[in-house]
Design a protein around this motif. Structure first.
Motif, PDB file in Angstrom:
ATOM      1  N   LEU A  34       0.909  -1.157  -0.094  1.00  0.00           N
ATOM      2  CA  LEU A  34      -0.135   0.037  -0.017  1.00  0.00           C
ATOM      3  C   LEU A  34       0.868   1.095  -0.005  1.00  0.00           C
ATOM      4  CD1 LEU A  34      -2.649   1.617   0.272  1.00  0.00           C
ATOM      5  CD2 LEU A  34      -2.516   1.211   2.796  1.00  0.00           C
ATOM      6  N   SER A  35       2.026   1.260   0.865  1.00  0.00           N
ATOM      7  CA  SER A  35       2.753   2.414   0.641  1.00  0.00           C
ATOM      8  C   SER A  35       3.566   2.727  -0.315  1.00  0.00           C
ATOM      9  CB  SER A  35       3.906   2.187   1.937  1.00  0.00           C
ATOM     10  OG  SER A  35       4.812   3.125   1.952  1.00  0.00           O
ATOM     11  N   ASP A  38       0.703   4.375  -2.504  1.00  0.00           N
ATOM     12  CA  ASP A  38       0.837   5.709  -2.487  1.00  0.00           C
ATOM     13  C   ASP A  38       1.835   6.457  -2.682  1.00  0.00           C
ATOM     14  OD1 ASP A  38      -0.934   7.644  -1.099  1.00  0.00           O
ATOM     15  OD2 ASP A  38       0.238   7.637   0.754  1.00  0.00           O
ATOM     16  N   SER A  41       1.244   6.865  -6.782  1.00  0.00           N
ATOM     17  CA  SER A  41       0.025   7.672  -7.068  1.00  0.00           C
ATOM     18  C   SER A  41       0.257   9.167  -6.515  1.00  0.00           C
ATOM     19  CB  SER A  41      -1.090   7.276  -6.411  1.00  0.00           C
ATOM     20  OG  SER A  41      -1.054   7.108  -5.021  1.00  0.00           O
ATOM     21  N   GLY A  42       1.020   9.357  -5.697  1.00  0.00           N
ATOM     22  CA  GLY A  42       1.285  10.616  -5.277  1.00  0.00           C
ATOM     23  C   GLY A  42       2.227  11.279  -6.288  1.00  0.00           C
ATOM     24  N   THR A  54      -2.104  15.931  -1.380  1.00  0.00           N
ATOM     25  CA  THR A  54      -2.569  15.106  -0.338  1.00  0.00           C
ATOM     26  C   THR A  54      -3.408  14.033  -0.688  1.00  0.00           C
ATOM     27  OG1 THR A  54      -2.744  15.158   2.133  1.00  0.00           O
ATOM     28  CG2 THR A  54      -4.178  16.545   0.737  1.00  0.00           C
ATOM     29  N   THR A  55      -3.071  12.688   0.134  1.00  0.00           N
ATOM     30  CA  THR A  55      -4.041  11.755  -0.110  1.00  0.00           C
ATOM     31  C   THR A  55      -5.445  12.041   0.632  1.00  0.00           C
ATOM     32  OG1 THR A  55      -2.000  10.262  -0.551  1.00  0.00           O
ATOM     33  CG2 THR A  55      -4.361   9.128   0.013  1.00  0.00           C
ATOM     34  N   LEU A  58      -8.899   6.421  -0.547  1.00  0.00           N
ATOM     35  CA  LEU A  58      -8.631   5.212  -1.633  1.00  0.00           C
ATOM     36  C   LEU A  58      -9.526   4.140  -1.413  1.00  0.00           C
ATOM     37  CD1 LEU A  58      -6.775   2.255  -1.188  1.00  0.00           C
ATOM     38  CD2 LEU A  58      -6.090   3.803   0.607  1.00  0.00           C
ATOM     39  N   PHE A 111      -7.003   5.934  -5.843  1.00  0.00           N
ATOM     40  CA  PHE A 111      -6.568   6.785  -4.713  1.00  0.00           C
ATOM     41  C   PHE A 111      -7.268   8.247  -5.185  1.00  0.00           C
ATOM     42  CE2 PHE A 111      -3.595   3.477  -4.158  1.00  0.00           C
ATOM     43  CZ  PHE A 111      -3.025   3.910  -3.067  1.00  0.00           C
ATOM     44  N   TYR A 113      -6.704  12.299  -4.402  1.00  0.00           N
ATOM     45  CA  TYR A 113      -5.745  13.364  -4.025  1.00  0.00           C
ATOM     46  C   TYR A 113      -6.467  14.774  -4.456  1.00  0.00           C
ATOM     47  CZ  TYR A 113      -1.820  10.139  -3.695  1.00  0.00           C
ATOM     48  OH  TYR A 113      -1.160   9.156  -3.475  1.00  0.00           O
TER      49      TYR A 113
END
Length: 128
Positions: A34-35, A38, A41-42, A54-55, A58, A111, A113
């Protein structure tokens, strides 16, 4: 979402799963996967927003297959939607298997954002 034979989107991140990333069962810890998703996707959202993001959410993730030590995680993604200040980024995680070189989809998620300014407040996503 997509099928399980061809990745959707651009390859954004590749990282090898290491022994320090395993859970009690000897598979790679889901939080580690997951990390990485993230992070990827960031990168995609930040490039589209041309700045900080910023997330905020999800969608549910379903782990299709485990990731093993030595596998190379290949994270693919693409922008699915853009609102005034938010973006949806579709992310797929694929494992390039250390043992046999096969590529298998392990999970996917959407995700969300929000583009933010220097004070952390929402700002408009600029036009492409």
């Amino acid at each position: 979402m997509s099928d399980e034979t061809t990745p959707t989107g651009d390859l954004t991140l590749r990282i090898q799963a290491m022994p320090s990333d395993v859970n009690i069962n000897g598979d790679i810890f889901g939080g580690w996967v997951l990390s990485q998703m993230d992070i990827a996707s960031g990168i995609i959202a930040g490039q589209r927003a041309k700045g900080r993001v910023t997330t905020v959410a999800l969608d549910a993730m379903k782990f299709i297959r485990p990731v093993k030590v030595g596998d190379v995680m290949c994270i693919y993604g693409r922008i699915e939607r853009v609102g005034r200040s938010s973006m949806g980024v579709l992310i797929e995680a694929w494992a390039l298997r250390h043992a046999n070189g096969a590529r298998e989809k392990v999970t996917e998620a959407m995700f969300t954002y929000v583009a933010i300014d220097g004070s952390g407040r929402p700002r408009a996503v600029p036009p492409e």
